[in-house]
Scaffold this motif. Structure first.
Motif, PDB file in Angstrom:
ATOM      1  N   TYR A 129     -18.763  20.912  72.031  1.00  0.00           N
ATOM      2  CA  TYR A 129     -18.063  20.548  73.271  1.00  0.00           C
ATOM      3  C   TYR A 129     -17.708  21.749  74.140  1.00  0.00           C
ATOM      4  O   TYR A 129     -17.324  21.597  75.292  1.00  0.00           O
ATOM      5  N   GLY A 130     -17.769  22.925  73.573  1.00  0.00           N
ATOM      6  CA  GLY A 130     -17.309  24.097  74.313  1.00  0.00           C
ATOM      7  C   GLY A 130     -15.808  24.005  74.475  1.00  0.00           C
ATOM      8  O   GLY A 130     -15.090  23.526  73.594  1.00  0.00           O
ATOM      9  N   ASN A 131     -15.297  24.433  75.643  1.00  0.00           N
ATOM     10  CA  ASN A 131     -13.872  24.289  75.919  1.00  0.00           C
ATOM     11  C   ASN A 131     -13.595  22.827  76.241  1.00  0.00           C
ATOM     12  O   ASN A 131     -14.136  22.285  77.192  1.00  0.00           O
ATOM     13  N   VAL A 132     -12.735  22.205  75.396  1.00  0.00           N
ATOM     14  CA  VAL A 132     -12.482  20.782  75.579  1.00  0.00           C
ATOM     15  C   VAL A 132     -10.982  20.482  75.610  1.00  0.00           C
ATOM     16  O   VAL A 132     -10.199  21.173  74.948  1.00  0.00           O
ATOM     17  N   VAL A 133     -10.604  19.507  76.445  1.00  0.00           N
ATOM     18  CA  VAL A 133      -9.201  19.084  76.564  1.00  0.00           C
ATOM     19  C   VAL A 133      -9.130  17.608  76.217  1.00  0.00           C
ATOM     20  O   VAL A 133      -9.948  16.813  76.683  1.00  0.00           O
ATOM     21  N   TYR A 134      -8.159  17.251  75.369  1.00  0.00           N
ATOM     22  CA  TYR A 134      -7.905  15.839  75.043  1.00  0.00           C
ATOM     23  C   TYR A 134      -6.573  15.445  75.699  1.00  0.00           C
ATOM     24  O   TYR A 134      -5.594  16.169  75.571  1.00  0.00           O
ATOM     25  N   ILE A 135      -6.580  14.301  76.368  1.00  0.00           N
ATOM     26  CA  ILE A 135      -5.298  13.791  76.911  1.00  0.00           C
ATOM     27  C   ILE A 135      -4.997  12.446  76.256  1.00  0.00           C
ATOM     28  O   ILE A 135      -5.835  11.547  76.244  1.00  0.00           O
ATOM     29  N   ASP A 136      -3.774  12.335  75.707  1.00  0.00           N
ATOM     30  CA  ASP A 136      -3.326  11.055  75.156  1.00  0.00           C
ATOM     31  C   ASP A 136      -2.553  10.320  76.257  1.00  0.00           C
ATOM     32  O   ASP A 136      -1.526  10.809  76.738  1.00  0.00           O
ATOM     33  N   HIS A 137      -3.090   9.156  76.660  1.00  0.00           N
ATOM     34  CA  HIS A 137      -2.456   8.407  77.759  1.00  0.00           C
ATOM     35  C   HIS A 137      -1.530   7.314  77.253  1.00  0.00           C
ATOM     36  O   HIS A 137      -1.014   6.515  78.037  1.00  0.00           O
ATOM     37  N   ASP A 138      -1.377   7.276  75.906  1.00  0.00           N
ATOM     38  CA  ASP A 138      -0.560   6.215  75.313  1.00  0.00           C
ATOM     39  C   ASP A 138      -1.237   4.858  75.588  1.00  0.00           C
ATOM     40  O   ASP A 138      -2.286   4.818  76.221  1.00  0.00           O
ATOM     41  N   PHE A 139      -0.636   3.792  75.158  1.00  0.00           N
ATOM     42  CA  PHE A 139      -1.181   2.441  75.333  1.00  0.00           C
ATOM     43  C   PHE A 139      -2.638   2.346  74.840  1.00  0.00           C
ATOM     44  O   PHE A 139      -3.422   1.551  75.334  1.00  0.00           O
ATOM     45  N   GLY A 140      -2.998   3.220  73.877  1.00  0.00           N
ATOM     46  CA  GLY A 140      -4.322   3.132  73.256  1.00  0.00           C
ATOM     47  C   GLY A 140      -5.414   3.931  73.947  1.00  0.00           C
ATOM     48  O   GLY A 140      -6.542   3.926  73.499  1.00  0.00           O
ATOM     49  N   TYR A 141      -5.096   4.597  75.056  1.00  0.00           N
ATOM     50  CA  TYR A 141      -6.136   5.333  75.790  1.00  0.00           C
ATOM     51  C   TYR A 141      -6.098   6.836  75.513  1.00  0.00           C
ATOM     52  O   TYR A 141      -5.022   7.437  75.453  1.00  0.00           O
ATOM     53  N   GLU A 142      -7.302   7.406  75.384  1.00  0.00           N
ATOM     54  CA  GLU A 142      -7.409   8.858  75.291  1.00  0.00           C
ATOM     55  C   GLU A 142      -8.606   9.278  76.131  1.00  0.00           C
ATOM     56  O   GLU A 142      -9.624   8.574  76.139  1.00  0.00           O
ATOM     57  N   THR A 143      -8.514  10.407  76.845  1.00  0.00           N
ATOM     58  CA  THR A 143      -9.682  10.917  77.572  1.00  0.00           C
ATOM     59  C   THR A 143      -9.970  12.326  77.085  1.00  0.00           C
ATOM     60  O   THR A 143      -9.065  13.044  76.661  1.00  0.00           O
TER      61      THR A 143
END
Lengths: 325, 326
Positions: free
Chosen positions: A233-247
């Protein structure tokens, strides 16, 4: 000088001057006063029988005034009752429908009507209007209870709305890039031939090409859970959006966020690069719902115009400034 | 017999009886009367100051009691009025947060003109009956004239009906029961998206209703498209019906669909139930009207079963530049 009065004395057969004895004078005056008193009482009695005495009239006027004020109070209470009813209708029919919660049962709304009479202690024995007095107490008491229930209802609804708004704001709903920066929306979600390994591989996200260094935006509110470098992935960012969503946003040249940081939709989280297994500068955008990768395309809101997308990004910048200072 | 009084007349040098003159009698009586009046006045004043008649006593007590309760109730009322102000503010705030527009200040809830008709005309109060009675004759005249115009109108309608064809195939009703128009929460045109708050084209009308409310076909036609979707974005479960004359209608975000593709449906038939499938923030139907492939504003056709005031209300709600639900 007053004339002297005489009287003819039949015994002495002579005229004799009348001598005014004090006793006579007194009895005369008493008689006069007595008669006056009788007449006075008669007058007083007649006056009371045929006319309403001034004092009573004054009291009647006062009584009338109080009742007029009472009517006004009753009227005002009625209009408050109408108003609360309108608020209740709107609460049940609009807010509770929109926010997807059950309407408040009418038995609850009519709170505590019936049961033991809380007004039996009110002393109304001194008035002929006890029904009016008790009725006003009851109506006002019911109104206050309704208002209390309405207050509680607003407390609940505000909480629910806050949570819903947090959910709406968290849901990934925009492109992770500015439209003008996008060169090409490449490989989509699904089975694709891999550019490096040259074989069919499941492509778990969407590739969007842009020039090196263009900003990448958070697609919804959330918390940064991961910022790392991985071989693939190289440099990767995970965002937890709550309510079951992640990007997840991969192949960045650099991040601008730290793990644990809160971000708003439209916040810059990093820049376009080609780190990891990548052949050209692009962002690999993944959407995970309840642990499963799903196609991000339906969540991109492509019908959002360029100006509107920029407004969202700008609004998020303003927010950042506020948060920083 | 009273003793006679005499006086010594110096002119005649004789004792003469004193004659009581009328004038003196009157003067004496007047004196007596005026003393009596003064006494009466004094009695009244003393009595009023130190005693009450039973009526006065009752009134005094009543006034005191009523004043006491009035003051206490007025205080409670003032509190209630203050609280009502706060409640109204909170109501406005909630409404504004949900819809992104301020509520109409004049009417909290759209009032149904039909309700007005029922209360005020169909069930006249006694005094109104009296008034109506007075106009009875005129009413009779008007009725006669109305009957005449009615038959004329019927002729015109018959002709019109033949020309228009069947209204059954034109989507003139609303997809959910909406007695007071308040179910219409967002109209056709540019609206604010509830998720990203961007201003985007909203190509239909949102009717908010509790989950499970029946959704009706707005005109007779054939179901030509059904799509079910689990995704939390897009239209969710949707149905499309073709009505002929180039008209198609689309019903989206349904909880369940109870018809099949290719099935004929009648105007007003239940096709499914309100839900919140797809990308929508509340249980609602997003309803679209398509004419010859182009999406048009469905409110222009929603005239059936509405009196003018109701339609105006519906139109006002549809024209609000607020936030859409999907």
């Amino acid at each position: 000088m007053a004339k002297i009065k005489f009287t003819y004395n039949t015994e002495t057969c002579r005229y004799e001057p009348v001598i005014l004895k004090p006793k006579h004078v007194m009895s005369n005056i008493a008689g006069f006063l007595g008669v006056s008193l009788m007449i006075a009482l008669g007058i007083t009695y007649a006056y009371h029988s045929y006319f309403t005495p001034v004092k009573e009239t004054r009291l009647l006027v006062e009584n009338h005034d109080i009742k007029a004020q009472w009517d006004l109070l009753d009227h005002n209470i009625t209009s408050l009752t109408d108003e609360i009813k309108q608020l209740e209708i709107r609460d049940d029919n609009i807010y509770r429908t929109i926010l997807d919660v059950e309407p408040i049962a009418s038995t609850v709304r009519q709170a505590g009507v019936g049961g033991s009479d809380p007004f039996q202690d009110i002393n109304t024995s001194d008035t002929r209007e006890s029904e009016m007095v008790l009725n006003t107490y009851k109506v006002l008491d019911k109104l206050k209870k309704q208002m209390y229930i309405q207050t509680r209802s607003y407390d609940d609804l505000e909480k629910i709305l806050d949570e819903k708004q947090r959910m709406w704001n968290s849901k990934p709903a925009i492109y992770p890039l500015n439209y003008k920066d996008i060169r090409r929306t490449g490989s989509g979600f699904g089975w694709r031939s891999h550019p490096i390994f040259k074989r069919l591989k499941f492509h778990s996200g969407l590739d969007i090409s842009a020039a090196h260094g263009k900003p990448i935006y958070a697609t919804g509110d959330g918390i940064i859970t991961t910022t790392r470098y991985s071989k693939s992935y190289g440099n990767v960012v995970y965002i937890d959006h709550d309510f079951g969503y992640e990007t997840r946003y991969a192949h960045m040249s650099a991040f601008t966020v730290k793990e644990g940081q809160t971000v708003k939709r439209g916040d810059v989280i990093g820049y376009i690069g080609s780190t990891g297994w990548s052949t050209s500068p692009h962002v690999h955008y993944e959407l995970v719902h309840n642990g499963k990768h799903i196609d991000p395309v339906p969540y991109l809101n492509k019908n959002l115009s360029e100006e509107e997308l920029e407004k969202i990004i700008e609004a998020s910048n303003e927010h950042d400034l506020v948060m920083d200072y | 017999m009273a003793r006679l009084n005499f006086f010594y007349n110096t002119d005649t040098c004789q004792y003469e009886p004193i004659k009581v003159k009328k004038k003196e009698v009157i003067l004496n009586s007047l004196g007596l009367l005026s003393v009596s009046l003064i006494l009466a006045l004094i009695i009244t004043v003393i009595f009023n100051t130190y005693f009450d008649t039973p009526t006065e006593a009752l009134l005094k007590k009543e006034n005191k009691t009523l004043s006491f309760h009035l003051a206490s109730l007025a205080e409670t009322y003032d509190d209630a009025a203050t609280m009502m102000k706060v409640l109204k503010q909170r109501d406005t705030q909630l409404y504004t947060e949900i819809y992104d527009v301020e509520p109409n200040a004049n009417s909290l809830v759209p009032e149904s003109p039909l309700a007005y008709l029922k209360e005020d005309i169909l069930q006249p109060h006694a005094y109104k009956k009296e008034v109506i009675g007075n106009f009875g004759h005129e009413v009779e005249n008007i009725l006669l004239q109305t009957e005449k115009s009615n038959s004329k109108l019927k002729e015109i309608f018959d002709i019109a009906n033949k020309k228009i064809g069947d209204l059954e195939f034109i989507p003139t009703i609303q997809p959910v029961s909406n007695p007071d128009q308040s179910a219409l929460v967002s109209g056709f045109g540019m609206r604010i998206n509830p998720f990203h708050h961007g201003n985007i084209m909203h190509e239909g009308i949102d009717f908010s209703a509790p989950r499970g409310t029946p959704v009706y076909a707005t005109a007779t036609g054939t179901v030509n498209f059904i799509k079910k979707s689990e995704a939390n974005t897009g239209f969710g479960n949707q149905v499309k019906i073709e009505h002929g004359n180039g008209f198609e209608t689309k019903y989206t975000h349904l909880q369940e669909i109870i018809i099949k593709e290719g099935q004929e449906v009648k105007k007003g038939e239940i096709i499914g139930h309100v839900g919140s499938t797809g990308g929508i923030i509340a249980p609602a139907v997003h309803y679209e009207l398509i004419q010859n492939g182009k999406k048009i504003d469905p409110v222009n056709y929603m005239i059936e079963g509405l009196v003018e005031a109701e339609y105006v209300k519906l139109l006002e709600l549809a024209l609000q530049k607020n936030q859409s639900l999907d």
